[in-house]
Structures are given as structure tokens and as C-alpha cells.
Design an enzyme around this catalytic site. Structure first.
Site, short mmCIF file in Angstrom:
data_model
loop_
_atom_site.label_atom_id
_atom_site.label_comp_id
_atom_site.label_asym_id
_atom_site.label_seq_id
_atom_site.Cartn_x
_atom_site.Cartn_y
_atom_site.Cartn_z
N GLN A 262 -4.41 -1.23 9.68
CA GLN A 262 -4.34 -2.57 9.07
C GLN A 262 -4.90 -3.60 10.05
O GLN A 262 -4.48 -3.67 11.20
CB GLN A 262 -2.87 -2.89 8.74
CG GLN A 262 -2.66 -4.21 8.03
CD GLN A 262 -3.26 -4.23 6.62
OE1 GLN A 262 -3.11 -3.31 5.85
NE2 GLN A 262 -3.95 -5.31 6.30
N LYS B 284 0.84 -1.20 0.00
CA LYS B 284 0.00 0.00 0.00
C LYS B 284 0.88 1.25 0.00
O LYS B 284 0.58 2.24 -0.67
CB LYS B 284 -0.93 -0.01 1.22
CG LYS B 284 -2.05 -1.04 1.10
CD LYS B 284 -2.80 -1.27 2.42
CE LYS B 284 -3.84 -2.38 2.24
NZ LYS B 284 -4.50 -2.75 3.51
N ASP C 197 -10.81 3.24 4.25
CA ASP C 197 -11.26 1.85 4.10
C ASP C 197 -12.76 1.80 3.84
O ASP C 197 -13.29 0.79 3.39
CB ASP C 197 -10.95 1.08 5.40
CG ASP C 197 -10.00 -0.07 5.19
OD1 ASP C 197 -9.69 -0.36 4.01
OD2 ASP C 197 -9.58 -0.68 6.18
#
Ligand code: NAD
Length: 284
Positions: free
Chosen positions: A98, A54, A121
């Protein structure tokens, strides 16, 4: 006839180029690059790989990025305190925590502590609620990625019967909402469904997100259906497999995603797109 392959790597590459162009246009207008803060707690090897990828994606499109690698001994209060500092830091338009988190940390409380406008997200209750109400703001990454792949087929989606296999908060549920939004008739099946295979067998679109390697065989699939495999299951030999038995389904479906190289790279681009969108929303 064999299904057409939805090459997530190639589509993702083109989408990334488009995002990099938009970052350059922002710079020409004197705007700073979108910024992403990534928080990793503990030493889960899979999570470390995802975070590395990412961050690399961010650099490739010209975003600002930084990562915090935190010990698994961090308390929930300390983690939330850091998130609140980042909520107030204008350098970062997006904050990504995460998952998974260590057992002593409640992922719901952590997710809800991220400002909704920085929840790239797309899983904060505000962003989920906006999707439920058909006014999406920042959309959950994986289901957004799947919708891009479905658009890429050129198949008119309205009125088709779509079945989502899996009902998780992050993937299955928002997936059903996205498909409803484009006018599909949606069925969701899950581990307690009595007739999952029969429901799937009537479907024009199948999105499988269970993490059960090889669950979906050719006998589940209507000829010509679009089959999207979200599953990623690490094998003992280091390879990954999806939910779908690709080798047999490829001869029955109309379109199919490979694993790896299907939904995964597209989900990473969805994170970039959400971060850019968060930067644009922050400005407006
Ligand atoms: P999860 O474990 O939270 O949810 C799995 C869902 O599958 C549950 O709703 C469960 O009821 C259902 N299920 C399990 N066994 C089933 C069965 N035999 N029949 C029907 N339904 C069944 O998992 P998740 O977080 O939603 O992730 C699912 C998979 O997708 C995992 O392999 C994960 O690694 C992968 N994933 C991939 C991406 C990507 O970008 N490609 C993103 C997120 C998750």
C-alpha cells in the site's frame, strides 16, 4: 439532457459475483483459493481504510488474504526482505504494497522487488512494459477499471479522441496506453500543458486523474462526451470530491462517473481480478 450515470458500485458488485463464481469453480477442480498479501507501512489513516476494504473484498469473493501492518521505522532492506519471502510463498499469488511509503523508503525499489507474476497492482516494469508492447499481462488496476467503465457504456471506442488529464506512473500513463490499445487517438495533458482545457474540449472521452478538486467544469466538455473522474480528494468535512464539477458537467456529458461510487469501487475489483489472473498464470 442529463448524462447517464456510470454506477461503479453496481457494476463492481456484478463483477465481484463473477469472480466469486470463478473461485468456486477452481475449488471444484481442487485448486486453492487465490491469495493476496497486503503490506501496510506506518499509520496513514487513508491507507488503513483502503487496506481494510481490500481485505474485506478478498474475503467476500473467497480469496485467502493476510496483512502485515509494519512500523514506519522499518528499513527498506527489511521491507524488501519480507517481500522476497512472500515472493517465494505459494500461498500468495498477489503482493500489494500500500502506498504511500515513508520518505526513507524508495517506492521504485520496493515495487521492483515484488515478483512480476505477483504484482497485482500491475505497476512492475515488466507489467508496464507488456502494456507498452500491446501484450498486457497484469494490467494496472485503475486504468483497467476505467476501461471496464468505458466498455459498459457500449460506445464504440475505436477512432474516438480521448484525453487523459494527468500523467502519473500509476494512473495517467497506463491510462493513455490502455486507450491506445482499443484504438483511440490519445492526448495526455498535465500540469505543464499550455492548452489543457482546449484539448479536453475536443475530446469524445475525458479521463481526469489530477487530484485537483473541481478542476474540470462544463466549459471543458464536448457535448455528449464520456467523462470519467478518477480523482479522489478528501475534504475538510470528511466527504470526498473528484476532479470534475459533477453538478454542471452532468448536464453536458453523455456519460459520467460520480465521486464517490465511480472509479473507486471498480479499481478494487480490478485488484481482485488481477489476483485471480495471477493465480491462473501461476498454475499455467
Ligand atoms: P499524482 O499527483 O501522481 O499525479 C497527478 C497528475 O495530474 C500529474 O501528472 C500532474 O501533472 C497532473 N495535474 C496536476 N494539476 C493539473 C492541472 N491543473 N491540469 C492538468 N494536469 C494537472 O496523482 P495520481 O496518483 O495519478 O492520482 C490522481 C488522483 O486520482 C488523486 O486524486 C488520487 O487520489 C486519485 N486516484 C484514484 C483512484 C481510484 O481508484 N479512483 C486510484 C488512484 C488514484
Amino acid at each position: 439532457m442529463a448524462a447517464k450515470i456510470l454506477d461503479g458500485n453496481a457494476i463492481a458488485r456484478r463483477l465481484r459475483q463473477g469472480i466469486a463464481e470463478r473461485v468456486k469453480e477452481r475449488a471444484a477442480r481442487g485448486l486453492p483459493p487465490p491469495g493476496l498479501a497486503v503490506l501496510l507501512v506506518g499509520d496513514d489513516p487513508g491507507s488503513q481504510i483502503y487496506v481494510r476494504l481490500k481485505r474485506k473484498d478478498c474475503r467476500e469473493v473467497g480469496f485467502a488474504e493476510d496483512a502485515w501492518h509494519l512500523p514506519s521505522s522499518i528499513t527498506e532492506a527489511e521491507l524488501i526482505d519480507l517481500i522476497q519471502q512472500l515472493n517465494a510463498d505459494a500461498t500468495f499469488n498477489g503482493i500489494l504494497v500500500q502506498l504511500p511509503l515513508p520518505e526513507h523508503i524508495d517506492p521504485v525499489r520496493v515495487t521492483e522487488s515484488v515478483a512480476a507474476g505477483k504484482d497485482v497492482d500491475g505497476v512492475h516494469p515488466y507489467n508496464m512494459g507488456r502494456l507498452v508492447l500491446r501484450e498486457p499481462a497484469i494490467r494496472p488496476c485503475t486504468s483497467k477499471a476505467v476501461m471496464w467503465l468505458l466498455e459498459h457504456t457500449g460506445v464504440p471506442l475505436r477512432g474516438l479522441h480521448a484525453t487523459v488529464i494527468g500523467a502519473s506512473n500509476h494512473v495517467g500513463r497506463p491510462m493513455g496506453l490502455e486507450l491506445l490499445l482499443v484504438g483511440c487517438t490519445v492526448t495526455t495533458v498535465h500540469r505543464f500543458s499550455h492548452h489543457a482545457r482546449e484539448d479536453v474540449a475536443h475530446s469524445d472521452i475525458v479521463v481526469s486523474a489530477t487530484g485537483k478538486a473541481g478542476l474540470v467544469g462544463a466549459d471543458w466538455i464536448k457535448p455528449g462526451a464520456v467523462v470519467i473522474d478518477v480523482g479522489i480528494v478528501a475534504q475538510a468535512d470528511g466527504k470526498v470530491r473528484g476532479d470534475v464539477r459533477f453538478d454542471e458537467v452532468v448536464d453536458r456529458a453523455g456519460w459520467i462517473t460520480p465521486v464517490p461510487g465511480g472509479v473507486g469501487p471498480m479499481t478494487r475489483v480490478a485488484l481482485l481480478d488481477n489476483t485471480l489472473r495471477a493465480a491462473e498464470l501461476a498454475k499455467s
